[in-house]
Design an enzyme around this catalytic site. Structure first.
Site, PDB file in Angstrom:
ATOM      1  N   GLU A 149       0.830  -1.200   0.000  1.00  0.00           N
ATOM      2  CA  GLU A 149       0.000   0.000   0.000  1.00  0.00           C
ATOM      3  C   GLU A 149       0.868   1.255   0.000  1.00  0.00           C
ATOM      4  O   GLU A 149       0.504   2.273  -0.591  1.00  0.00           O
ATOM      5  CB  GLU A 149      -0.926  -0.021   1.214  1.00  0.00           C
ATOM      6  CG  GLU A 149      -2.063  -1.040   1.099  1.00  0.00           C
ATOM      7  CD  GLU A 149      -2.908  -1.131   2.359  1.00  0.00           C
ATOM      8  OE1 GLU A 149      -4.141  -1.178   2.244  1.00  0.00           O
ATOM      9  OE2 GLU A 149      -2.325  -1.155   3.472  1.00  0.00           O
ATOM     10  N   LYS A 191     -26.735  52.129 -10.862  1.00  0.00           N
ATOM     11  CA  LYS A 191     -26.158  52.759 -12.048  1.00  0.00           C
ATOM     12  C   LYS A 191     -27.132  52.536 -13.199  1.00  0.00           C
ATOM     13  O   LYS A 191     -27.509  51.407 -13.499  1.00  0.00           O
ATOM     14  CB  LYS A 191     -24.807  52.133 -12.386  1.00  0.00           C
ATOM     15  CG  LYS A 191     -24.238  52.537 -13.739  1.00  0.00           C
ATOM     16  CD  LYS A 191     -22.984  51.745 -14.046  1.00  0.00           C
ATOM     17  CE  LYS A 191     -22.529  51.894 -15.481  1.00  0.00           C
ATOM     18  NZ  LYS A 191     -23.476  51.278 -16.440  1.00  0.00           N
ATOM     19  N   ASP A 241     -29.719  42.596 -16.297  1.00  0.00           N
ATOM     20  CA  ASP A 241     -30.484  42.849 -17.521  1.00  0.00           C
ATOM     21  C   ASP A 241     -31.949  42.538 -17.238  1.00  0.00           C
ATOM     22  O   ASP A 241     -32.296  41.383 -16.977  1.00  0.00           O
ATOM     23  CB  ASP A 241     -29.991  41.965 -18.665  1.00  0.00           C
ATOM     24  CG  ASP A 241     -28.692  42.478 -19.271  1.00  0.00           C
ATOM     25  OD1 ASP A 241     -28.233  43.545 -18.841  1.00  0.00           O
ATOM     26  OD2 ASP A 241     -28.143  41.815 -20.161  1.00  0.00           O
ATOM     27  N   HIS A 250     -30.561  37.134 -20.518  1.00  0.00           N
ATOM     28  CA  HIS A 250     -29.814  37.755 -21.616  1.00  0.00           C
ATOM     29  C   HIS A 250     -30.751  37.892 -22.801  1.00  0.00           C
ATOM     30  O   HIS A 250     -31.095  36.904 -23.450  1.00  0.00           O
ATOM     31  CB  HIS A 250     -28.600  36.887 -21.967  1.00  0.00           C
ATOM     32  CG  HIS A 250     -27.552  37.616 -22.755  1.00  0.00           C
ATOM     33  ND1 HIS A 250     -27.199  38.916 -22.496  1.00  0.00           N
ATOM     34  CD2 HIS A 250     -26.774  37.227 -23.796  1.00  0.00           C
ATOM     35  CE1 HIS A 250     -26.241  39.297 -23.328  1.00  0.00           C
ATOM     36  NE2 HIS A 250     -25.979  38.295 -24.125  1.00  0.00           N
ATOM     37  N   SER A 302       5.738  -4.728  12.983  1.00  0.00           N
ATOM     38  CA  SER A 302       4.560  -5.533  12.649  1.00  0.00           C
ATOM     39  C   SER A 302       4.425  -5.762  11.154  1.00  0.00           C
ATOM     40  O   SER A 302       3.556  -6.511  10.712  1.00  0.00           O
ATOM     41  CB  SER A 302       3.301  -4.819  13.161  1.00  0.00           C
ATOM     42  OG  SER A 302       3.145  -3.562  12.501  1.00  0.00           O
ATOM     43  N   GLU A 308     -24.131  43.188 -12.795  1.00  0.00           N
ATOM     44  CA  GLU A 308     -24.983  43.630 -13.890  1.00  0.00           C
ATOM     45  C   GLU A 308     -26.327  42.910 -13.839  1.00  0.00           C
ATOM     46  O   GLU A 308     -26.389  41.710 -13.567  1.00  0.00           O
ATOM     47  CB  GLU A 308     -24.305  43.360 -15.232  1.00  0.00           C
ATOM     48  CG  GLU A 308     -25.093  43.905 -16.411  1.00  0.00           C
ATOM     49  CD  GLU A 308     -24.391  43.682 -17.744  1.00  0.00           C
ATOM     50  OE1 GLU A 308     -24.744  44.379 -18.703  1.00  0.00           O
ATOM     51  OE2 GLU A 308     -23.515  42.797 -17.817  1.00  0.00           O
ATOM     52  N   ARG A 320     -16.799  52.036 -17.389  1.00  0.00           N
ATOM     53  CA  ARG A 320     -17.043  50.593 -17.312  1.00  0.00           C
ATOM     54  C   ARG A 320     -16.734  49.987 -18.673  1.00  0.00           C
ATOM     55  O   ARG A 320     -17.184  50.499 -19.709  1.00  0.00           O
ATOM     56  CB  ARG A 320     -18.496  50.293 -16.922  1.00  0.00           C
ATOM     57  CG  ARG A 320     -18.814  48.801 -16.864  1.00  0.00           C
ATOM     58  CD  ARG A 320     -20.246  48.567 -16.379  1.00  0.00           C
ATOM     59  NE  ARG A 320     -20.574  47.145 -16.354  1.00  0.00           N
ATOM     60  CZ  ARG A 320     -21.131  46.490 -17.376  1.00  0.00           C
ATOM     61  NH1 ARG A 320     -21.415  47.119 -18.498  1.00  0.00           N
ATOM     62  NH2 ARG A 320     -21.381  45.196 -17.277  1.00  0.00           N
ATOM     63  N   ASP A 330       4.373  17.816 -21.510  1.00  0.00           N
ATOM     64  CA  ASP A 330       3.919  16.730 -22.379  1.00  0.00           C
ATOM     65  C   ASP A 330       4.464  16.998 -23.773  1.00  0.00           C
ATOM     66  O   ASP A 330       4.063  17.962 -24.426  1.00  0.00           O
ATOM     67  CB  ASP A 330       2.390  16.669 -22.390  1.00  0.00           C
ATOM     68  CG  ASP A 330       1.860  15.409 -23.084  1.00  0.00           C
ATOM     69  OD1 ASP A 330       2.593  14.842 -23.921  1.00  0.00           O
ATOM     70  OD2 ASP A 330       0.724  15.005 -22.794  1.00  0.00           O
ATOM     71  N   ASP A 371       5.602  15.582 -14.849  1.00  0.00           N
ATOM     72  CA  ASP A 371       6.915  16.130 -15.207  1.00  0.00           C
ATOM     73  C   ASP A 371       6.791  17.652 -15.121  1.00  0.00           C
ATOM     74  O   ASP A 371       6.569  18.322 -16.130  1.00  0.00           O
ATOM     75  CB  ASP A 371       7.306  15.716 -16.627  1.00  0.00           C
ATOM     76  CG  ASP A 371       7.322  14.206 -16.820  1.00  0.00           C
ATOM     77  OD1 ASP A 371       7.729  13.510 -15.886  1.00  0.00           O
ATOM     78  OD2 ASP A 371       6.928  13.738 -17.909  1.00  0.00           O
ATOM     79  N   HIS A 374     -19.726  40.906 -15.397  1.00  0.00           N
ATOM     80  CA  HIS A 374     -20.538  41.090 -16.599  1.00  0.00           C
ATOM     81  C   HIS A 374     -21.602  39.995 -16.662  1.00  0.00           C
ATOM     82  O   HIS A 374     -21.321  38.830 -16.387  1.00  0.00           O
ATOM     83  CB  HIS A 374     -19.637  41.013 -17.837  1.00  0.00           C
ATOM     84  CG  HIS A 374     -20.380  41.046 -19.142  1.00  0.00           C
ATOM     85  ND1 HIS A 374     -20.476  39.946 -19.965  1.00  0.00           N
ATOM     86  CD2 HIS A 374     -21.069  42.038 -19.746  1.00  0.00           C
ATOM     87  CE1 HIS A 374     -21.182  40.265 -21.043  1.00  0.00           C
ATOM     88  NE2 HIS A 374     -21.550  41.524 -20.936  1.00  0.00           N
ATOM     89  N   ASN A 375     -22.838  40.385 -17.009  1.00  0.00           N
ATOM     90  CA  ASN A 375     -23.936  39.405 -17.091  1.00  0.00           C
ATOM     91  C   ASN A 375     -23.914  38.478 -15.873  1.00  0.00           C
ATOM     92  O   ASN A 375     -23.876  37.252 -15.991  1.00  0.00           O
ATOM     93  CB  ASN A 375     -23.836  38.584 -18.379  1.00  0.00           C
ATOM     94  CG  ASN A 375     -24.209  39.398 -19.612  1.00  0.00           C
ATOM     95  OD1 ASN A 375     -24.708  40.522 -19.510  1.00  0.00           O
ATOM     96  ND2 ASN A 375     -23.971  38.843 -20.790  1.00  0.00           N
ATOM     97  N   ASP A 401       2.435  20.441 -16.315  1.00  0.00           N
ATOM     98  CA  ASP A 401       2.944  19.094 -16.518  1.00  0.00           C
ATOM     99  C   ASP A 401       3.407  18.987 -17.965  1.00  0.00           C
ATOM    100  O   ASP A 401       2.594  19.044 -18.895  1.00  0.00           O
ATOM    101  CB  ASP A 401       1.836  18.075 -16.221  1.00  0.00           C
ATOM    102  CG  ASP A 401       2.295  16.633 -16.408  1.00  0.00           C
ATOM    103  OD1 ASP A 401       3.511  16.405 -16.505  1.00  0.00           O
ATOM    104  OD2 ASP A 401       1.432  15.739 -16.461  1.00  0.00           O
ATOM    105  N   GLU A 458     -29.495  47.292 -16.786  1.00  0.00           N
ATOM    106  CA  GLU A 458     -29.811  47.382 -18.208  1.00  0.00           C
ATOM    107  C   GLU A 458     -31.320  47.209 -18.318  1.00  0.00           C
ATOM    108  O   GLU A 458     -31.843  46.089 -18.296  1.00  0.00           O
ATOM    109  CB  GLU A 458     -29.059  46.301 -18.992  1.00  0.00           C
ATOM    110  CG  GLU A 458     -27.557  46.512 -19.055  1.00  0.00           C
ATOM    111  CD  GLU A 458     -27.205  47.841 -19.700  1.00  0.00           C
ATOM    112  OE1 GLU A 458     -27.808  48.177 -20.745  1.00  0.00           O
ATOM    113  OE2 GLU A 458     -26.345  48.547 -19.150  1.00  0.00           O
TER     114      GLU A 458
END
Length: 796
Positions: A193, A468, A372, A385, A222, A370, A583, A741, A686, A340-341, A739, A419
């Protein structure tokens, strides 16, 4: 980390034992970030299976329920506190077949979940609760068989989360590795193990040497390791020869650092200056493990290593962690963490809209979100959206979430960038929801009722939410107390239509750009009145802004427009941002919710550079890095030359008096780097280290070390990288471990990003973060950092 109960009916949470119900486990649904609906997960038959629309099966797993795409089994097993299930089908479990308690951020009550609220007619909300994970992983909504069961699970899970959070890092580490290595879970570890564990730990070791370490730790002879024996074995693996060499360089006897020797180290290497003497005493008292060492004011090797690995030895200067900047300057003097959104947790075309987007953004310190808003059914405005297939959420739910989470992370003001696409009638509903739900949190008038001469400061606006948006009148007109006859209806309508035109253009997807609105609704006065310091106006030119606009009026720029202005009139843009807020928002063509590089807009002093915070990657690493300072408050004071109304700074052509510097970074070693692909037990990384600098265009560059073959546990590089930096005040450093590759692109392992002004010199550890910004503890890299004035000896 997994926890086993004392019996089926008990849940161990630290020192407390809670009873668990004997009934079948909870059933679960998850919040899918890519779909607007929620697949359900089958489980044992109970009333809640019907509520979730799941056929009763009476079983515990795929073998008894059947397993189809987007249908499966998720078991919250009372016998083992893991969330188990088919990892390939469950977003919350995508990285592993079981989620450990350390992955859990918090546990929420059912009424806070959108999904569970939608099912409220089928069962009481009190029977449901939500597991919230760290990072961007989807939430997990659970339904118990009774309110009592739900309370037991919630209390038990939260106690375990708190217990794991409070555990000593070394205790957690020893426990984690032992649980990983003890494959048959018998509480002891055989040499077989141990060999498996070495591969899990990313280390390739000669078998004879490994067996010698194993025998040395097996004090009971042991043939297995138990308890403290494993701890000793682990310590033998984690010896740091590069730190031992550094320790012996300053220690006269190689056994300890005297107070004077430690002071010398802090002055010569760590560049602590005059405070080194007092600091040395504090550090010894904090990190020396032995009481006798503390009394004699000496530091052992263990204490020295503890210091180097602590926050005091971190690359990030601890003095920059609390609020350390002047927070009394006008709002336009600060960078403001902006989203944003914010309502989207997926893409811009078909993604899911969720209040979770606001909760996550606010909890990570975002201060400008934001919203909308469009006309919704039954007279209730909705958020989504526009002109896309994104799902829709009630505006009032968004406001409630913002009100609840606005100031959990930061007390400084939150900006709602509205918005508004609604009719007059639903605009009145918007104004009512904002006023009634937010209450005293909402700023609806100037702070003192007087006409201001500059924007208020974050300090003055603590725990206030600002709107705003478009506004019918000027602030001066709003504050006039003269009683005049109302303007004619025609004049009023013309004023309103003119104000309506002064808005940020709606970003449409390519498929909807040909759709044009036939007419624009007139702005509702009650909503207009809630806009105080942040009136949205259309940008025409810098000259037009100077001649016609006021300091409390703000403009929005698409990324393309902002880039163009920086190239054409960079200094004018800088000067514009010294007196007015700007903004910047992503292009509507970014339908996949990708992000632009925010650095170039920060270079011009733009305050609200909005990003899609649901999308991990380099751009969000830079945002998190910049706003990591100042208590993660979401406000960072801009450099002096970006706040000077007479500034000559041009972000494309920086010149003196900015002091250029040379940066030398020796990348020394790495510690316990995680596997990239955990499904391949035999694979070992690596690793290589890439150092990237982001700032003005001339400073933006990258260099990397060579890779170390087959060693992610304790790789050694010992390579020095050299950089020239013209404007260090704007520079961000990003350390990336990959890593190697040779067949394809190098895989990402971890990263850490920080501002130049928060960097400590000397021997420092860099504690790596995942793509989602979650700690990869204990993964780190060890470096030596030195800066000097000027660019002598550095190639361009």
């Amino acid at each position: 980390m997994s926890f086993w109960p004392m019996s089926r009916c008990q849940l161990v949470a630290g020192s407390q034992v809670l009873p668990l119900p004997e009934q079948a486990p909870c059933h679960a649904a998850y919040e899918n970030s890519n779909d607007s609906w929620h697949p359900e997960f089958q489980g044992s038959a109970s009333p809640c299976t019907k509520a979730l629309g799941v056929p009763a099966c009476g079983g515990w797993g795929p073998s008894s329920c059947g397993f189809r795409e987007k249908k499966g089994v998720l078991v919250l097993d009372p016998q083992l506190l893991q969330f188990g299930g088919p990892s390939s089908s469950v977003p919350a479990l995508a990285s592993s077949p079981a989620v450990s308690i350390s992955d859990v951020d918090t546990v929420r009550e059912g009424h806070e979940s959108e999904l569970l609220r939608n099912l409220a007619e089928e069962f009481p909300l009190e029977q449901g609760f939500t597991i919230v994970f760290h990072g961007r992983r989807s939430n997990l909504d659970l339904v118990a068989n009774s309110v009592e069961e739900a309370q037991i699970w919630m209390q038990g899970l939260q106690l375990l989360v708190d217990f794991v959070t409070s555990m000593d890092q070394q205790e957690r580490l020893d426990h984690d590795w032992f649980q990983h290595g003890d494959k048959n879970q018998d509480g002891r570890m055989s040499f077989g193990e141990v060999q498996r564990l070495l591969h899990l730990m990313n280390v390739e070791m000669d078998q004879d040497h490994a067996f010698q370490l194993f025998q040395r730790a097996d004090a009971s002879q042991s043939g297995t390791l138990e308890g403290e024996e494993f701890v000793e074995f682990y310590k033998s693996l984690t010896q740091r020869p590069e730190v031992q060499e550094l320790f012996e360089k300053f220690s006269s006897d190689g056994q300890k650092l005297t107070l004077l020797e430690f002071v010398d180290f802090l002055q010569e290497e760590q560049k602590e200056g005059e405070r080194a003497s007092d600091l040395a005493l504090e550090l010894i008292d904090c990190y020396e493990p032995s009481d006798s060492g503390k009394l004699r004011h000496v530091l052992s090797m263990d204490g020295f290593l503890s210091y180097l690995y602590s926050k005091d030895g971190d690359i990030f200067n601890p003095t920059c962690l609390p609020i350390y900047q002047d927070m009394t300057q006008p709002l336009n003097q600060y960078y403001i963490s902006s989203s944003h959104n914010t309502y989207l947790v997926g893409d811009q075309l078909c993604g899911q809209s969720s209040v979770e987007g606001y909760i996550r953004a606010l909890k990570r310190g975002c201060r400008c979100v934001e919203v909308d808003i469009w006309d919704g059914p039954s007279g209730e405005p909705i958020v989504y959206h526009g002109h896309t297939l994104t799902s829709r959420i009630p505006f009032k739910d968004v406001v409630a979430a913002i009100g609840q989470y606005a100031f959990q992370t930061s007390d400084y003001p939150v900006i709602l960038s509205l918005e508004n696409h609604c009719s007059w009638e639903q605009q009145e509903i918007i104004a009512r929801h904002l006023t009634e739900i937010l209450g005293n949190q909402l700023l609806s008038s100037t702070l003192d009722g007087q006409l201001p001469t500059q924007l208020p400061s974050p300090e003055e606006l603590q725990r206030k939410i600002l709107v705003k948006g478009k506004k019918l009148k000027t602030l001066e007109e709003d504050l006039e107390e003269e009683e005049e006859e109302p303007e004619s209806e025609l004049e009023e309508a013309e004023l309103q239509l003119e104000a309506q035109m002064e808005s940020e253009p709606q970003e449409l997807s390519p498929r909807s750009k040909d759709k044009k609105k036939k007419s624009k609704p007139i702005l509702c006065p009650s909503l207009s009145a809630l806009v105080v310091y942040l009136k949205a106006v259309t940008f025409y030119s810098f000259t037009h802004s100077r001649e016609h606009y006021r300091f409390y009026e703000t403009s929005s720029f698409s990324e393309a427009k902002a880039k163009s202005l920086i190239k054409e009139a960079g200094n004018e843009f800088v000067l514009h941002n010294t007196w007015q807020l700007s903004r910047v928002y992503p292009s509507g063509l970014r339908t996949d919710s990708s992000n632009y590089n925010p650095q170039e807009f920060w270079n011009a002093g733009c305050q609200m550079v909005a990003l899609n915070m649901q999308t991990a990657g380099l751009e969000m690493d830079l945002c998190d890095g910049l706003f990591r300072q100042n208590a993660g408050s979401g406000y960072v004071l801009k450099p002096d030359f970006l706040r000077d109304t007479q500034s000559s700074f041009h972000p494309e052509r920086p010149i003196s008096p900015f002091k250029a510097q040379t940066l030398l970074i020796q990348v020394i070693s790495g510690q316990q780097l995680p596997k990239v692909d955990k499904t391949k037990e035999e694979s070992i990384v690596d690793p290589l280290v890439r150092v990237e600098i982001f700032g003005v265009r001339q400073d933006t560059t990258r260099q990397e070390t060579s890779y170390v073959e087959n060693n992610g546990f304790n790789p050694y590089w010992g390579q020095t990288l050299c950089f020239r930096v013209l404007v260090p005040e704007l520079a961000l450093l990003r350390f990336v471990v990959k890593d190697y590759d040779w067949k394809s692109r190098n895989d990402f392992i971890g990263q850490y990003t920080l501002p130049w002004n928060c960097m400590q010199q000397g021997y420092r550890h860099i504690h790596l973060l995942s793509k989602d910004g979650i700690s990869l503890h204990p993964a780190s890299i060890f470096v030596h950092i030195c800066t000097r004035e000027g660019l002598e000896g550095v190639e361009s």
